[in-house]
Scaffold this active site. Structure first.
Site, PDB file in Angstrom:
ATOM      1  N   SER A  42       0.839  -1.198   0.000  1.00 26.15           N
ATOM      2  CA  SER A  42       0.000   0.000   0.000  1.00 26.15           C
ATOM      3  C   SER A  42       0.870   1.242   0.000  1.00 26.15           C
ATOM      4  O   SER A  42       1.995   1.229   0.503  1.00 26.15           O
ATOM      5  CB  SER A  42      -0.894   0.021   1.243  1.00 26.15           C
ATOM      6  OG  SER A  42      -0.126   0.353   2.401  1.00 26.15           O
ATOM      7  N   ASP A  43       0.342   2.335  -0.556  1.00 23.43           N
ATOM      8  CA  ASP A  43       0.980   3.616  -0.297  1.00 23.43           C
ATOM      9  C   ASP A  43       0.856   3.868   1.200  1.00 23.43           C
ATOM     10  O   ASP A  43      -0.004   3.299   1.874  1.00 23.43           O
ATOM     11  CB  ASP A  43       0.318   4.733  -1.108  1.00 23.43           C
ATOM     12  CG  ASP A  43       1.254   5.898  -1.357  1.00 23.43           C
ATOM     13  OD1 ASP A  43       2.232   6.049  -0.605  1.00 23.43           O
ATOM     14  OD2 ASP A  43       1.006   6.681  -2.292  1.00 23.43           O
ATOM     15  N   CYS A  44       1.704   4.725   1.729  1.00 25.03           N
ATOM     16  CA  CYS A  44       1.830   4.806   3.183  1.00 25.03           C
ATOM     17  C   CYS A  44       0.540   5.265   3.856  1.00 25.03           C
ATOM     18  O   CYS A  44       0.023   6.354   3.557  1.00 25.03           O
ATOM     19  CB  CYS A  44       3.000   5.713   3.548  1.00 25.03           C
ATOM     20  SG  CYS A  44       4.560   4.970   3.020  1.00 25.03           S
TER      21      CYS A  44
END
Length: 784
Positions: A307-309
């Site tokens: 995932s993106d952060c």
């Protein structure tokens, strides 16, 4: 250091406190010495030399197949331990000899200090900082993309060996530069799906491929991001965390997905990162069709999905997509997410399991993908100093060859947009050069974002001053240019033989979480340029440093402005490259990888409309050179040279006949297109086969050597909302003065000449296709 600094005040301590000050200093010294020593070794598992008992574990046995080793490791873990491997700061398991590992490192255009996995020290104070991606893409040189990746991965491995870096890098960014206002367009390879795809697979191969040639082993692990249809950060209050990108299936398959597909299918990338935004109402990190269905199912990803952060946290808190954190954890894992940048899955997955929302087998599957990647990197093979890259170290970072490649990448990318004949300049004929502008003497601006500490900087002013005598004035205190020193700038320009204006943007204008609202030069920059051009004694050269384009129609049409260069964010050696081109030591060959629109475009087109194709009924002009129907300031592919190249056709068919099966529906009814798969594609060319060759003779008719990008475009029949034209291929060629050579393009009929229809299927149009190379056009008819 000023007189009020803490150290100065401490040095004034009375005699009675000297010993305590010394002890404090000694404690700090010993602490940092210990920290330095601790960082001198890489992080790795299965240290059998230090703990011989680990040799009994199957996952430490390098003789076994990786899949068996992964299964052995997963079987030894408790549920809590498994959950610890779902997050970017993966918890170690001491009893199994597995240390904590930080997954998050970045290498967009050099080893970066963004992300906790990588940092610099006195051992390795900097790494080679290449041009920002948008400028490298302007080179249209696939071998360069791969060469840069190879250098970056070598420096990353060298830093890993001394405990300063990880092995997993969340780069490159391969999103399409759809809208000129996007603050992160600078990170991308531009607006064209083919160029973005070639860059994606090339850079990934450079990062990942080992010298041993084993495709199942990784030098470092790359990650293509941000999947998918992500290109709005923060525009007029619309933020990426809550933005729902409404995308047609046609645009998805035709524009947004190709670079990611190329990453996985052609580049064999080890990871794909899902984005913050929703696509058609679903968060990308919780969409099983996008993750399990496409990335892992259709494209066969050999690696992990991250995932993106804090994206999982975002879909719960910002998008309110689930009622509870446990539900957010469960739907993400079940959709195909393997790793969470952040801590959300570490906090809420156990509850999801206990609540019956997700079973342990799904977690096993996720962490198996993560372990598989680490196994391919050699993380579980014992001391990396005994492995293929174990001999790399600090002396392999910032080598002279690496720094020269950074300079050459900038030279190859810089685009000459206007030249009335004054360029290149001759140093011998110039006594005074005025250098003016807020970007004339910058350092950090040149390396853009997702940067690292560079080996060293050469500013534009330093580069120019190395050739001729210069006088310098910033003109504005920064690029925002709230107030311009017009009086000082015009006075300087009025006495100089030549004036170079270095203007544009920096991260305060365009950046992550910062989209632009217009295409005008910031603040008073335009007024500064206009007044300097009026007052200048000699020709004025305009050098624009930026990621996105500007509406500089005024400068394009100003006869006093003799030349315009776009230099992107040119990296640590930007000043060298700029000077080399201005003074003719290098013949410019860069071409724009994106359209430069007029300001009127953004005044009528909301950034949030994702549609690529024009809609006349709504006055919507479309996006990118492939579909946009309006006026441009500069077009995709624009770029001049100091020499003149011409093209002539050597070979190309005028007719391609597709042979249909006897029962094919198009034998009895009139069809505009055919499916781009089937027997008719396999034998599309006379004599058998699915492809034909286009041969173009290129001639350098000038008086100096030059490098030329040959673009092969096609305009398909007007069916299925087909592009106005699109890029089939590009090749770089170097020719001496008056030299000529033949460039060959292989065209696969059903792959290259097909278009995507309204439901996402590829179709080959029947009728006239127009091939373009420069001013050369050739008609090709496809019939049945």
């Amino acid at each position: 250091m000023g007189s009020s600094s803490p150290l100065t005040r401490r040095n004034r301590a009375p005699p009675s406190s000297v010993s305590s000050v010394f002890l404090t200093f000694l404690c700090f010294f010993l602490y940092f010495l210990d920290l330095s020593n601790a960082q001198s070794s890489p992080v790795f598992a299965c240290d059998v030399a230090a703990n011989p008992s680990l040799a009994a574990y199957g996952f430490c046995n390098t003789v076994l197949k990786i899949e068996y080793r992964v299964a052995d490791l997963v079987a030894r873990l408790t549920l809590q331990e498994k959950i610890g491997f779902l997050v970017s700061k993966a918890n170690g398991v001491t009893r199994l000899g597995i240390p904590t590992y930080e997954w998050w490192s970045e290498a967009l255009h050099g080893v970066s200090y963004i992300g906790p996995g990588t940092h610099f020290s006195s051992q390795v104070p900097g790494a080679t900082s290449f041009p920002q991606v948008i400028l490298t893409a302007a080179s249209f040189n696939v071998s360069l993309f791969q060469a840069i990746g190879k250098v970056v991965s070598t420096e990353a491995r060298a830093m890993y060996n001394v405990g300063l870096a990880g092995l997993t890098y969340w780069s490159p960014n391969v999103n399409i530069f759809r809208d000129p206002r996007w603050g992160r367009g600078q990170e991308t390879p531009g607006e064209d799906p083919l160029l973005a795809s070639k860059y994606a697979s090339g850079y990934v191969k450079g990062l990942q491929e080992t010298d041993g040639g084993d495709s199942n082993r990784l030098k470092v692990a790359a990650c293509c991001k941000h999947y998918t249809a992500y290109d709005v950060d923060n525009w007029k209050g619309v933020e990426r965390y809550s933005f729902n990108a409404v995308v047609t299936q046609q645009d998805m398959d035709d524009t947004y997905q190709p670079p990611f597909k190329s990453c996985v299918v052609d580049g064999n990338v080890a990871s794909v990162m899902c984005s913050y935004n929703q696509v058609n109402g679903k968060p990308t990190c919780a969409d099983p069709d996008l993750l399990s269905g496409v990335i892992r199912g259709e494209w066969k990803l050999n690696g992990y999905i991250v995932s993106d952060c804090d994206s999982v946290d975002v879909l719960y808190k910002n998008q309110h997509y689930t009622k509870t954190p446990a539900e957010a954890a469960a739907i993400s894992i079940l959709a195909g997410l393997d790793l969470n940048c952040g801590s959300f899955l570490g906090q809420h997955t156990e509850e999801a399991v206990k609540s019956g929302l997700v079973n342990e087998a799904a977690i096993d599957k996720a962490i198996s993908n993560n372990f598989l990647t680490l196994m391919r990197l050699g993380f579980f093979d014992g001391n990396p100093k005994n492995q293929i890259y174990g001999g790399l170290g600090p002396t392999d970072v910032c080598t002279s060859a690496n720094q020269e490649l950074a300079a050459d990448a900038a030279r190859q990318g810089i685009v000459l947009l206007k030249n009335t004949g004054f360029l290149p300049l001759s140093p011998k004929s110039i006594k005074t050069l005025a250098v003016i502008g807020p970007n004339a003497n910058v350092t950090k601006t040149m390396i853009g974002n997702y940067e690292g500490t560079p080996c060293k900087y050469t500013t534009p002013l330093q580069g120019l001053a190395g050739a001729v005598s210069t006088t310098y004035l910033p003109g504005c205190s920064n690029v925002a240019c709230a107030v311009a020193d017009v009086a000082g700038a015009t006075k300087l320009a009025a006495t100089a033989d030549v004036t170079v204006l270095l203007i544009g943007a920096d991260q305060s204008i365009e950046a992550e979480s910062r989209d632009r609202v217009d295409l005008n030069l910031p603040g008073q920059q335009q007024e500064l340029v206009i007044q300097v051009a009026k007052a200048a004694k000699g020709p004025v050269l305009l050098v624009i440093m930026s990621g996105g384009g500007f509406d500089i129609t005024f400068a394009k049409n100003d006869p006093k402005i003799a030349g315009i260069l776009w230099v992107g964010y040119p990296g640590e050696a930007g000043g060298i490259a700029i000077a080399d081109i201005i003074f003719g030591r290098y013949n410019p060959s860069g071409r724009l990888p994106m359209t430069w629109y007029p300001q009127s475009y953004v005044e009528k087109v909301p950034m949030t409309i994702m549609n690529m194709r024009p809609d006349k009924s709504k006055g919507y002009p479309g996006r990118t050179y492939r579909f946009y129907t309006g006026e441009t300031v500069y077009a995709f592919g624009d770029g001049l040279s100091y020499t003149k190249f011409s093209h002539s056709l050597v070979k190309a068919p005028s007719l391609v006949s597709l042979s249909l099966e006897e029962n094919h529906v198009c034998r009895s009814s009139e069809c505009q297109s055919l499916d781009a798969i089937g027997p008719h594609c396999e034998n599309a060319v006379s004599g058998g086969g699915s492809a034909f060759e286009v041969q173009i003779k290129v001639r350098n008719g000038g008086d100096r050597e030059g490098i030329h990008t040959v673009f092969l475009f096609t305009t398909p029949p007007a069916i299925h909302g087909s592009p106005r034209k699109h890029l089939l291929g590009f090749e770089k060629i170097r020719l001496g003065k008056m030299e000529e050579a033949v460039v060959r393009f292989k065209v696969e009929v059903c792959k290259d000449l097909s278009v995507v229809d309204e439901i996402g299927k590829r179709k080959i149009g029947l009728g006239k296709h127009l091939l373009h190379v420069g001013d050369l056009k050739h008609s090709l008819s496809i019939r049945i």
